[in-house]
Design an enzyme around this catalytic site. Sequence first.
Site, mmCIF file in Angstrom:
data_model
loop_
_atom_site.group_PDB
_atom_site.id
_atom_site.type_symbol
_atom_site.label_atom_id
_atom_site.label_comp_id
_atom_site.label_asym_id
_atom_site.label_seq_id
_atom_site.Cartn_x
_atom_site.Cartn_y
_atom_site.Cartn_z
ATOM 1 N N TYR A 133 -42.608 -25.375 57.019
ATOM 2 C CA TYR A 133 -43.540 -26.464 56.734
ATOM 3 C C TYR A 133 -44.914 -26.129 57.313
ATOM 4 C CZ TYR A 133 -44.838 -31.286 55.594
ATOM 5 O OH TYR A 133 -45.417 -32.410 55.044
ATOM 6 N N GLY A 134 -45.364 -24.899 57.014
ATOM 7 C CA GLY A 134 -46.703 -24.491 57.418
ATOM 8 C C GLY A 134 -47.688 -24.768 56.303
ATOM 9 N N HIS A 139 -44.188 -15.040 48.571
ATOM 10 C CA HIS A 139 -44.813 -13.721 48.731
ATOM 11 C C HIS A 139 -43.692 -12.698 48.700
ATOM 12 C CE1 HIS A 139 -47.423 -10.544 49.931
ATOM 13 N NE2 HIS A 139 -47.158 -10.568 51.226
ATOM 14 N N ASP A 149 -51.780 -8.231 46.919
ATOM 15 C CA ASP A 149 -52.065 -9.323 47.847
ATOM 16 C C ASP A 149 -52.439 -8.780 49.221
ATOM 17 O OD1 ASP A 149 -51.838 -12.369 48.309
ATOM 18 O OD2 ASP A 149 -50.618 -11.555 49.922
#
Length: 339
Positions: free
Chosen positions: A24-25, A108, A191
């Site tokens: 929950y960042g 990611h 990325d």
Amino acid sequence: MKIYYEKDADISLIQKLKVAVVGYGSQGHAHALNLKDSGVKQIKVALQEGSASRKKAEAAGLEVVSVADAAKWADVLMILVPDEKQAVLYANEIEPHLRAGQHLMFGHGFNIHYNLIRPRADVDVSLSAPKGPGHTLRNQYQMGFGLPGLIAIHQDATGSAQAVALSYSKAIGNTRAGVIETSFREETETDLFGEQAVLCGGIVELIKAGYETLVEAGYAPEMAYFECLHETKLIVDLIYEGGIANMNYSISNTAEYGEYVTGPRLVNAETKKEMKKVLEDIQNGTFARNWVLENQAGAPGFHAMRQRMSSHPIEEVGEKLRGMMHWAQNDRLVDKSRN
């Protein structure tokens, strides 16, 4: 290149499934809240014992469970804890509880691409990656817009991996702007390169060097801050809106001439040669290995570098000047008490 939009995704697929957002960042809070607001009724946030994020998630009206319980319960697990923590968390709390047909999702591709996580063959594995920070993803969703995103399929055990991944991407708002089909390899390597060479490493070092050059030459730190950091947003906004030509249309001829004659003196053939070395380190796994080893040692170098950056004089000057800009404090993307 395939790009998917709203019409290409069926949001009802994800609405019927049990979804757990692990972490929950910055990204986790945006994914969880966007899913909830998109009608995903069965959603839980999975956090480790003692997580400081528990109160934030509960205050937002989300149910919080352990990672192990989430792995047992969910149909879809979106893993959004920091890259450096995923492999151990997966091995200890997720993998032992997986069942055939579950869907593992990632924001990611780092851990899948570098084989730090190797999912069993009977689960789906996909990527749904918004192209922007979580705070921006949430802000754009709330405004009725969305961020562009990426989608990739690593394993399709059920035959529905892509449909579910697209449905998920729609629920967090990405299909509003467009979702590009890619691969875990391409997403991960581009990325990392963008972050290191341009967006974070490149821009930050350029700003610091410019600031230091002016201050060391006797100019006021406040003037150096405005010229080298504050105005960066004004220029980037013009580029973001319509490209480099759009920015050049808006700036003065003097500024544009300086761009052409001075820019190549700073970013030249040697710079590009170093960029290629940076890309090679990403492609051959050197950067990933170094980052894994750094974390296995407790990340002493990382924390020391973070402390040095936060102690740079530009931070103190910036805090003082931003306190004068009350208009810039409205509608902040980052509110550390909530997200």
